[in-house]
Design a protein around this motif. Structure first.
Motif, PDB file in Angstrom:
ATOM      1  N   SER A   1       1.097  -1.344   0.141  1.00  0.00           N
ATOM      2  CA  SER A   1      -0.040   0.106  -0.047  1.00  0.00           C
ATOM      3  C   SER A   1       0.892   1.418  -0.167  1.00  0.00           C
ATOM      4  CB  SER A   1      -0.853  -0.058   1.187  1.00  0.00           C
ATOM      5  OG  SER A   1      -1.900  -0.825   1.038  1.00  0.00           O
TER       6      SER A   1
ATOM      7  N   ILE B   1      -8.514   7.701   9.856  1.00  0.00           N
ATOM      8  CA  ILE B   1      -8.469   6.448   8.915  1.00  0.00           C
ATOM      9  C   ILE B   1      -9.770   5.672   8.806  1.00  0.00           C
ATOM     10  CG2 ILE B   1      -7.460   4.381   8.284  1.00  0.00           C
ATOM     11  CD1 ILE B   1      -5.141   5.386   9.646  1.00  0.00           C
TER      12      ILE B   1
ATOM     13  N   TRP C   1     -10.741   2.321   7.141  1.00  0.00           N
ATOM     14  CA  TRP C   1     -10.347   1.109   6.286  1.00  0.00           C
ATOM     15  C   TRP C   1     -11.129   0.064   6.435  1.00  0.00           C
ATOM     16  CZ3 TRP C   1      -6.678   3.273   3.732  1.00  0.00           C
ATOM     17  CH2 TRP C   1      -5.792   2.585   2.805  1.00  0.00           C
TER      18      TRP C   1
ATOM     19  N   ALA D   1      -3.528   0.511   5.903  1.00  0.00           N
ATOM     20  CA  ALA D   1      -3.279   1.827   6.287  1.00  0.00           C
ATOM     21  C   ALA D   1      -2.238   2.143   7.130  1.00  0.00           C
ATOM     22  CB  ALA D   1      -4.858   1.890   7.253  1.00  0.00           C
TER      23      ALA D   1
ATOM     24  N   ALA E   1      -8.517   5.918  14.123  1.00  0.00           N
ATOM     25  CA  ALA E   1      -8.638   4.991  12.869  1.00  0.00           C
ATOM     26  C   ALA E   1      -9.815   4.034  13.292  1.00  0.00           C
ATOM     27  CB  ALA E   1      -7.358   4.232  12.920  1.00  0.00           C
TER      28      ALA E   1
ATOM     29  N   TRP F   1     -11.318   2.635   1.901  1.00  0.00           N
ATOM     30  CA  TRP F   1     -10.091   2.557   2.270  1.00  0.00           C
ATOM     31  C   TRP F   1      -9.477   4.230   1.750  1.00  0.00           C
ATOM     32  CZ3 TRP F   1     -10.822  -1.105  -2.132  1.00  0.00           C
ATOM     33  CH2 TRP F   1     -10.840  -2.331  -1.509  1.00  0.00           C
TER      34      TRP F   1
ATOM     35  N   MET G   1      -8.175   7.942   4.212  1.00  0.00           N
ATOM     36  CA  MET G   1      -7.687   8.519   5.411  1.00  0.00           C
ATOM     37  C   MET G   1      -7.644  10.275   4.908  1.00  0.00           C
ATOM     38  SD  MET G   1      -3.637   7.813   5.575  1.00  0.00           S
ATOM     39  CE  MET G   1      -3.928   5.596   5.543  1.00  0.00           C
TER      40      MET G   1
ATOM     41  N   GLY H   1      -7.787   3.332  -1.286  1.00  0.00           N
ATOM     42  CA  GLY H   1      -6.405   2.735  -0.990  1.00  0.00           C
ATOM     43  C   GLY H   1      -5.110   3.445  -0.962  1.00  0.00           C
TER      44      GLY H   1
END
Length: 302
Positions: A116, A139, A141, A170, A211, A223, A225, A240
């Protein structure tokens, strides 16, 4: 360079095999798996047999689950081969440190990959945040384990990490782009009553970072942030990490995709004789499993 691929499961078939095939730097020369094979490639069921019969293969890429991976990696290092580790690089931090020491003594390259981090927008996010102080970051995820790991019970067993298996992706991005390190303060992990690893997590770190991980997300997968610096700079990573938005504007993206970029990086490391083993994402997972409250939730069935 000739490479052997060990563990011919979903991730190997979906990502590693096409990335190797598309590269001018690599030739997939052998596979090792109890059941999986790749058309036109010599296959083995035992790592020791492959190593003994293919002395011209100098790189081994390990894609099998993390718990058995140490023994395979150690065998490859003892045989003088460079080793590429799918994420997470091992079942524990200590065993990866042991592999580091072995690789250094043997004079071979060890690469703990974080795919990632190679997402196309990550470099732009890192550049936008360099030298700044993070005020807040969050985040989300959230994905469907039934889609991405269908029937793979190992993800629910000790060492499989549960929702922290995608969550570490993440965390690998976070530890790459943050201007300063953070650490876990508190959190809650939800564990199905019939499983050993979490299905969801809510986490709070220092530096204003939070998160939310979920492995039962149906419909559109999430996905993302969002990070805000004290000077007002706002960075969003979506898809992502493959889309980066800074202060409302989409940024230029890296050319290579995640796994092609990993293999390009491995080729460069081998040429330079350098290892790359950053365990920061794995340290966060270890902290989560140590510090978080555990909440038992409904049983999980495929």
């Amino acid at each position: 360079m000739k490479v052997a691929l060990v563990g011919i499961g979903k991730i190997a078939v979906d990502q590693h095999v096409p990335s190797i095939a598309a590269s001018d730097e690599w030739d997939l020369d052998a596979t090792v798996s109890r059941s999986g094979t790749v058309d036109g490639v010599t296959s083995y069921t035992e790592i020791d047999t492959m190593l003994a019969e293919n002395l011209d293969i100098n790189v081994v890429s390990l894609c099998l689950p993390p718990v058995p991976r140490f023994d395979y990696a150690a065998a490859c290092i003892r045989a003088g081969r460079h080793v590429m580790l799918e994420k997470p690089p091992g079942a524990t931090v200590a065993e990866v440190h042991a592999l580091q020491a072995m690789a250094e003594e043997a004079g071979v390259v060890l690469f703990a990959t974080w795919h990632s981090r190679m997402a196309k927008g990550v470099a732009a996010a890192k550049a936008a945040l360099t030298g700044k102080t993070i005020e807040t970051a969050h985040i989300d995820w959230k994905e469907d384990v039934r889609k991405w790991h269908p029937g793979q019970d190992w993800v629910w067993e000790p060492g499989g990490m549960g929702v922290l298996d995608p969550g570490i992706n993440a965390l690998s991005i976070l530890t790459e782009i943050l201007p300063a390190p953070v650490h876990l303060r508190r959190g809650i992990v939800q564990v199905p009553r019939n499983r050993q690893t979490p299905v969801a997590a809510e986490l709070s770190f220092t530096g204003g970072v939070t998160a939310s991980f979920d492995w039962l997300k149906q419909g559109e997968q999430l996905w993302e942030m969002t990070l805000t610096a004290t000077d007002g700079t706002a960075v969003q990573l979506k898809e992502g990490g493959n889309r980066c938005i800074v202060d409302g504007a989409d940024q230029s993206l890296a050319e290579l995709g995640e796994y092609p970029a990993l293999y390009a990086r491995m080729a460069d490391l081998v040429r330079k004789g350098q290892s790359d083993v950053d365990l920061a994402p794995m340290v966060h997972v270890s902290d989560i499993m140590t510090l978080c409250e555990r909440e038992t939730v409904d049983a999980f069935e495929w």
